[in-house]
Design a protein around this motif. Structure first.
Motif, PDB file in Angstrom:
ATOM      1  N   TRP A  83     -44.064  47.425  -7.603  1.00 41.99           N
ATOM      2  CA  TRP A  83     -42.613  47.643  -7.548  1.00 41.99           C
ATOM      3  C   TRP A  83     -42.282  49.047  -7.084  1.00 41.99           C
ATOM      4  O   TRP A  83     -41.283  49.260  -6.392  1.00 41.99           O
ATOM      5  CB  TRP A  83     -41.978  47.363  -8.918  1.00 41.99           C
ATOM      6  N   ASN A  84     -43.113  50.010  -7.455  1.00 44.48           N
ATOM      7  CA  ASN A  84     -42.875  51.375  -6.997  1.00 44.48           C
ATOM      8  C   ASN A  84     -43.051  51.486  -5.493  1.00 44.48           C
ATOM      9  O   ASN A  84     -42.289  52.188  -4.820  1.00 44.48           O
ATOM     10  CB  ASN A  84     -43.808  52.353  -7.718  1.00 44.48           C
ATOM     11  N   ILE A  85     -44.040  50.781  -4.985  1.00 46.70           N
ATOM     12  CA  ILE A  85     -44.227  50.768  -3.534  1.00 46.70           C
ATOM     13  C   ILE A  85     -43.020  50.112  -2.870  1.00 46.70           C
ATOM     14  O   ILE A  85     -42.480  50.622  -1.884  1.00 46.70           O
ATOM     15  CB  ILE A  85     -45.539  50.029  -3.162  1.00 46.70           C
ATOM     16  N   ALA A  86     -42.549  49.018  -3.464  1.00 44.30           N
ATOM     17  CA  ALA A  86     -41.357  48.347  -2.940  1.00 44.30           C
ATOM     18  C   ALA A  86     -40.177  49.306  -2.912  1.00 44.30           C
ATOM     19  O   ALA A  86     -39.407  49.347  -1.945  1.00 44.30           O
ATOM     20  CB  ALA A  86     -41.034  47.129  -3.803  1.00 44.30           C
ATOM     21  N   TYR A  87     -40.049  50.107  -3.961  1.00 43.40           N
ATOM     22  CA  TYR A  87     -38.955  51.073  -4.052  1.00 43.40           C
ATOM     23  C   TYR A  87     -39.003  52.047  -2.881  1.00 43.40           C
ATOM     24  O   TYR A  87     -38.002  52.287  -2.204  1.00 43.40           O
ATOM     25  CB  TYR A  87     -39.049  51.806  -5.395  1.00 43.40           C
ATOM     26  N   VAL A  88     -40.205  52.593  -2.625  1.00 44.03           N
ATOM     27  CA  VAL A  88     -40.356  53.548  -1.524  1.00 44.03           C
ATOM     28  C   VAL A  88     -39.991  52.882  -0.195  1.00 44.03           C
ATOM     29  O   VAL A  88     -39.274  53.468   0.632  1.00 44.03           O
ATOM     30  CB  VAL A  88     -41.801  54.100  -1.488  1.00 44.03           C
ATOM     31  N   ILE A  89     -40.430  51.652  -0.025  1.00 40.49           N
ATOM     32  CA  ILE A  89     -40.125  50.944   1.225  1.00 40.49           C
ATOM     33  C   ILE A  89     -38.621  50.752   1.390  1.00 40.49           C
ATOM     34  O   ILE A  89     -38.063  50.981   2.471  1.00 40.49           O
ATOM     35  CB  ILE A  89     -40.859  49.569   1.258  1.00 40.49           C
ATOM     36  N   VAL A  90     -37.953  50.363   0.304  1.00 38.64           N
ATOM     37  CA  VAL A  90     -36.502  50.161   0.371  1.00 38.64           C
ATOM     38  C   VAL A  90     -35.795  51.463   0.742  1.00 38.64           C
ATOM     39  O   VAL A  90     -34.905  51.491   1.598  1.00 38.64           O
ATOM     40  CB  VAL A  90     -35.960  49.606  -0.967  1.00 38.64           C
ATOM     41  N   ILE A  91     -36.215  52.559   0.113  1.00 43.51           N
ATOM     42  CA  ILE A  91     -35.600  53.854   0.407  1.00 43.51           C
ATOM     43  C   ILE A  91     -35.787  54.216   1.885  1.00 43.51           C
ATOM     44  O   ILE A  91     -34.844  54.633   2.572  1.00 43.51           O
ATOM     45  CB  ILE A  91     -36.207  54.966  -0.490  1.00 43.51           C
ATOM     46  N   ILE A  92     -37.009  54.038   2.381  1.00 41.52           N
ATOM     47  CA  ILE A  92     -37.273  54.334   3.786  1.00 41.52           C
ATOM     48  C   ILE A  92     -36.412  53.430   4.672  1.00 41.52           C
ATOM     49  O   ILE A  92     -35.811  53.884   5.653  1.00 41.52           O
ATOM     50  CB  ILE A  92     -38.771  54.149   4.119  1.00 41.52           C
TER      51      ILE A  92
END
Ligand SMILES: Nc1ncnc2c1ncn2[C@@H]1O[C@H](COP(=O)(O)OP(=O)(O)O)[C@@H](O)[C@H]1O
Ligand SMILES: [Mg+2]
Lengths: 244, 313
Positions: free
Chosen positions: B10-19
């Motif tokens: 989920w943290n990786i997903a978060y970074v992807i969403v932000i990018i």
């Protein structure tokens, strides 16, 4: 001996209409231990709390050590500091250490210096058997330990009278004894005490007189023997049969 | 173990969403044909200024060493002057007030000046707001109807009207009647506004303290002041710290509204720069970031305080 407490025909009705005290009269001698018993809601706490004016009265007079505390002109802080009060739920100050709990009022009310206050505090904590916990916060103590600190806190003011309002009711059964022991030793030293309790053993052992209250009135007053073996009123007999 | 793995996912997903969001902003701004000029932005925060150095004496330039000019005056003395970028050479004759060259010096740009103004306004407003909040909070729980009703009226008036309107009233009405400086009016309006909220926080904090605390203190002979100072307030303040800090953060953000009465705070500084540079996107993003630095610092500091206070129990 002289009366240190004189309660004369007091009445108290709460704003919600509950008549908590109806024409209560009682004298307490210096050095006497009076136990107040009665069903829940009978007005025991209210009676106790009128003595140091945590509750005001609507009618009647209370004279403590010659001072009429029910007179609106009386400055209450000084007389309150001479009446120690111990509560069912201890009411220690959670943001202060045990030692600070016992020294604070000495310093700010009695104007003792810090060193003197701490000496008195340690002496009393020793007496209630909890000197080794002086540096900890109240929440780290058991109920019995907290209540003993609360007694030390009240005693630190060098009170003339001690009031106990169901001091052992909130305790786990195994801790009741340690608190009652402290109260008994106080009684033996000649402290004037008014004690609301359901501990009939304590009442039998240390009290000079027992006061039975019902529906805001004192129904019967007598020595432990007369109250327990020779109750006059039907209501007292009924109460005792339920509790013993 | 699996929950840990999930959290990582989920943290990786978060970074992807932000990018993704960043990319979306970039793409949409390139659609509107906007020219980004980020490289101009730092100079609005700090910039190098040229400070001209005029000769204090009449004489001949003898030497230039270690960024210093050595000038021999008519009476034979040597005068040493620090000049980083000289515009005179060895052998030149200089007169008093002739320009010798310039030094470079870092100066605060308008955004940094605005940030300081925002800090200054917020700092004073917080102090006054806390005093107002304490007094009104205590009045609010007083048994005296005069004090209590005064407090209620104040709190309801303030909480029922927009801050922007209050700032105008403060500046144009109260400010005119009492000849208030615009800064005083701004700080006053903010403090009066936030004070009402702090009063409610303090009231709730005091009322949340068990009534046994009051009874124990009173039965020991404490008076009202001692009770409040030593027993109630220390506990109430500890309990209301998160809410109070949140209110301070609101105050810093709300302070941007004082720019409407011509106080050059961070927001007004941003607006002024935009009128001359036509770089609204960069400037507003920078301004937002600078507010965020202030509020986030305060938030971190509060968390630190909370942890430290929690040890007390
Ligand atoms: N602050 C109060 N407001 C309204 N009613 C109260 C208050 N305190 C006590 N009472 C009422 O007064 C009566 C006597 O209460 P109390 O003195 O606490 O009894 P006891 O201690 O004997 O159980 C009860 O009916 C109780 O509900
Ligand atoms: Mg009771």
């Amino acid at each position: 001996m002289s009366n240190i407490i004189e309660i004369k025909n007091i009445y108290k009705t709460f704003p919600n209409g509950v008549e908590a005290l109806k024409d209560v009269t009682l004298d307490v001698l210096k050095g006497e231990v009076v136990v107040v018993i009665g069903a829940s809601g009978s007005g025991k706490s209210t009676l106790l709390r009128t003595l140091n004016q945590l509750e005001t009265v609507d009618k009647g007079k209370i004279i403590i050590d010659g001072i009429e505390v029910t007179n609106p002109k009386t400055k209450l802080t000084a007389i309150r500091s001479e009446i120690g009060m111990v509560f069912q739920h201890f009411n220690l100050f959670p943001h202060l250490t045990v030692l600070e709990n016992v020294t604070l009022a000495q310093i700010i009310v009695k104007k003792r210096n810090k060193q003197e206050a701490e000496e008195i505090a340690m002496e009393l904590l020793n007496k209630v058997g909890i000197a080794d916990k002086s540096g900890v916060y109240p929440t780290q103590l058991s109920g019995g330990q907290q209540q003993r600190v609360a007694i030390a806190r009240a005693l630190a003011m060098k009170p003339k009278i001690m009031l106990f309002d169901e001091a052992t009711s909130a305790l786990d059964p195994e801790m009741v004894g340690e608190v009652l022991d402290v109260m008994k030793s106080l009684a033996k030293e000649g402290m004037t005490m008014v004690v609301v309790t359901h501990e009939m053993g304590f009442a039998k052992e240390v009290s000079e007189r027992i006061v039975f209250m019902d529906h805001g009135q004192i129904v019967e007053i007598g020595t432990p023997e007369t109250v327990f073996t020779n109750a006059k009123s039907e209501r007292l007999r009924q109460f005792l049969s339920q509790i013993l | 173990m699996s929950t840990k793995k999930n959290a990582l996912l989920w943290n990786i997903a978060y970074v992807i969403v932000i990018i993704g969001i960043g990319y979306f902003i970039y793409v949409s701004s390139s659609k509107v044909n906007y020219i980004w000029r980020w490289k101009n932005v730092p100079s609005f925060i700090v910039y190098k200024a040229h400070i001209d150095i005029d000769s204090p004496v009449k004489g001949i330039v003898q030497d230039y060493k270690d960024h210093k000019l050595y000038i021999k005056t008519l009476d034979g003395k040597i005068k040493i002057i620090k000049v980083e970028h000289p515009e005179v050479k060895k052998g030149d004759v200089v007169d008093t007030t002739d320009e010798l060259g310039y030094n470079e010096k870092y100066k605060s740009g308008p955004l940094l000046m605005g940030l300081f103004m925002t800090l200054k306004i917020s700092f004073f407003a917080i102090i006054v707001a806390v005093i107002i909040g304490l007094v009104t909070g205590l009045m609010r729980i007083s048994s005296n109807p005069l004090l209590k009703n005064m407090a209620i009226t104040y709190i309801e008036l303030i909480r029922g009207t927009p801050l922007l309107v209050q700032i105008f009233i403060f500046y144009f009405f109260i400010g005119t009647v009492f000849h208030l400086d615009r800064l005083v009016a701004g700080v006053g309006a903010l403090a009066v506004f936030e004070g009402a909220y702090i009063a409610e926080i303090i009231r709730a904090g005091i009322q949340s303290i068990d009534k046994g605390q009051r009874e124990a203190a009173i039965s020991l002979g404490m008076n009202y002041y001692q009770l409040m100072k030593h027993i109630i307030m220390p506990q109430a303040i500890k309990r209301t710290l998160p809410a109070t800090a949140g209110q301070f953060i609101s105050l810093i953000k709300d302070s941007s509204l004082v720019s409407v009465i011509s106080i050059t705070d961070l927001t007004k500084a941003g607006r002024e720069i935009i009128t001359s540079t036509f770089s609204p996107f960069e400037i507003w993003f920078t301004v937002a970031f600078m507010y965020l630095v202030l509020t986030y610092t305060l938030s971190l500091f509060t968390q630190y305080l909370e942890r430290r206070m929690a040890k007390g129990e």
